[in-house]
Design an enzyme around this catalytic site. Structure first.
Site, short mmCIF file in Angstrom:
data_model
loop_
_atom_site.label_atom_id
_atom_site.label_comp_id
_atom_site.label_asym_id
_atom_site.label_seq_id
_atom_site.Cartn_x
_atom_site.Cartn_y
_atom_site.Cartn_z
N CYS A 27 -2.47 22.02 -25.51
CA CYS A 27 -1.00 22.00 -25.44
C CYS A 27 -0.48 20.68 -24.91
CB CYS A 27 -0.50 23.16 -24.58
SG CYS A 27 -1.07 23.10 -22.86
N GLU A 40 1.15 21.10 -30.13
CA GLU A 40 -0.12 21.80 -29.93
C GLU A 40 -1.11 21.22 -30.95
OE1 GLU A 40 -0.92 24.77 -28.07
OE2 GLU A 40 1.04 24.97 -27.09
#
Length: 360
Positions: A318, A352
């Site tokens: 992330c 991401e």
């Protein structure tokens, strides 16, 4: 909207491709998000005036001071949240027992239709509040959960059950209020399918670190003989075990360990009663692949050394910057064979990423 969405996505692709170019990755696989209506969670302050109350957020002005912004609709949120927002607000306005000193309203929606609303107060919640909240929950066909300082009032459940489809198979997930879940369910399904399709079915075993509620664990279990998943947070371990049982999966064990603790156990440096109590024998596993989905801070040095001992590494990130730093170490022993971008948060800087590495 479509053209502006594609432009922001193209900008992300260019940025990530340039940042990771030195690792000579394969062509970047790109997974789009809906341009609106993609967020399954929303949190609003409840702003009270003399004659009104409304949903609010804050933004900083040129002097970096917070300004209240009234929110009547929230385009990035799922349509079910937008449909519920005015109905719920009207009901709260006309019920003093529910609106009195109401501070915040949080929505947790699902693709399955389950909805949880958390109402947070600056006062103690009593039986009168509970009676009115229960009646409202039944009328709106939602779950309501009340919180104030040192107090939690669960009327029915403090969770929703999401249903995600991965390669044609549906999985049910308990998602507990205030626990981490992927906010973009559509992109989450892309991530789960990508991770599963990144590896061929094998008779060997999978180690998963930072498993959370078993989001990736369940579909990945179809590709391996057995899975040992680790997670430290008790609520997430509980949810993962519930999800394993709910989906009738019988080849997963969950160990309540941090990544650092698992490294100590795997190296034989330390024994853990939690492993003994769960009847988990790490030495009985035949690990080939490790899956990691770490927090934004990335992976610590000792755990990186552990990952380098595996033949294959699936890394969901992330934070591109910590992924970049971690790859400086991992690419000393492994090469990138798959590289993906998941647009979890459109129109933001956030990205991401997914990487599959194989031992050189």
């Amino acid at each position: 909207m479509t053209s502006s969405y594609q432009q922001q996505l193209n900008d992300k692709v260019e940025r990530i491709s340039a940042q990771f170019n030195e690792f000579n990755p394969p062509e970047l696989e790109v997974f789009e998000s809906p341009a609106s209506g993609y967020r399954m969670r929303a949190e609003f302050r409840i702003w009270h005036t003399e004659n009104d109350m409304f949903y609010a957020m804050f933004e900083r002005n040129d002097d970096q001071q917070k300004q209240v912004v009234r929110v009547d609709t929230f385009d990035i949120a799922d349509q079910s949240i937008n449909d519920l927002m005015p109905v719920l607000l009207d009901a709260l306005k006309t019920t003093p027992q529910l609106s009195n000193r109401l501070f915040e309203a949080d929505f947790l929606a699902t693709l399955s239709g389950d909805m949880l609303v958390t109402l947070i107060y600056h006062r103690k919640l009593d039986e009168e509040w509970e009676a009115h909240a229960r009646a409202l929950a039944e009328r709106l066909n939602i779950k309501i959960y009340g919180r104030s300082r040192g107090q939690k009032v669960i009327l029915t459940d403090d969770y929703v059950v999401e249903k995600l489809t991965v390669n044609g198979q549906q999985y049910a997930y308990k998602q507990i209020e205030s626990s981490f879940t992927q906010p973009n369910a559509i992109v989450c399904q892309h991530m789960l399918e990508w991770a599963c399709n990144a590896v061929q079915p094998t008779t060997r075993d999978l180690l998963e670190l930072y498993c959370g509620n078993g989001n990736f664990t369940l579909p990945l279990s179809t590709r391996f003989n057995r899975v040992l998943a680790t997670e430290l947070a008790k609520s997430s371990v509980y949810a993962a075990q519930w999800n394993i049982e709910k989906n009738a999966v019988n080849n997963i064990q969950v160990a309540r360990l941090s990544a650092e603790e698992f490294t100590e156990a795997f190296n034989g440096d330390r024994e853990f009663r939690r492993l003994q109590e769960a009847e988990i024998d790490i030495s009985a596993y035949d690990f080939e692949t490790v899956f990691v989905d770490p927090p934004r801070a990335g992976i610590d040095a000792e755990t990186l050394k552990l990952l380098q001992r595996f033949e294959k590494i699936i890394y969901i990130s992330c934070n591109p910057d910590t992924l970049y730093d971690n790859l400086k170490t991992l690419t000393q022993t492994h090469k990138i064979v798959k590289f993906a971008l998941f647009d979890q948060f459109p129109f933001t800087h956030h990205v991401e990423s997914g990487v599959l590495l194989e031992k050189i």
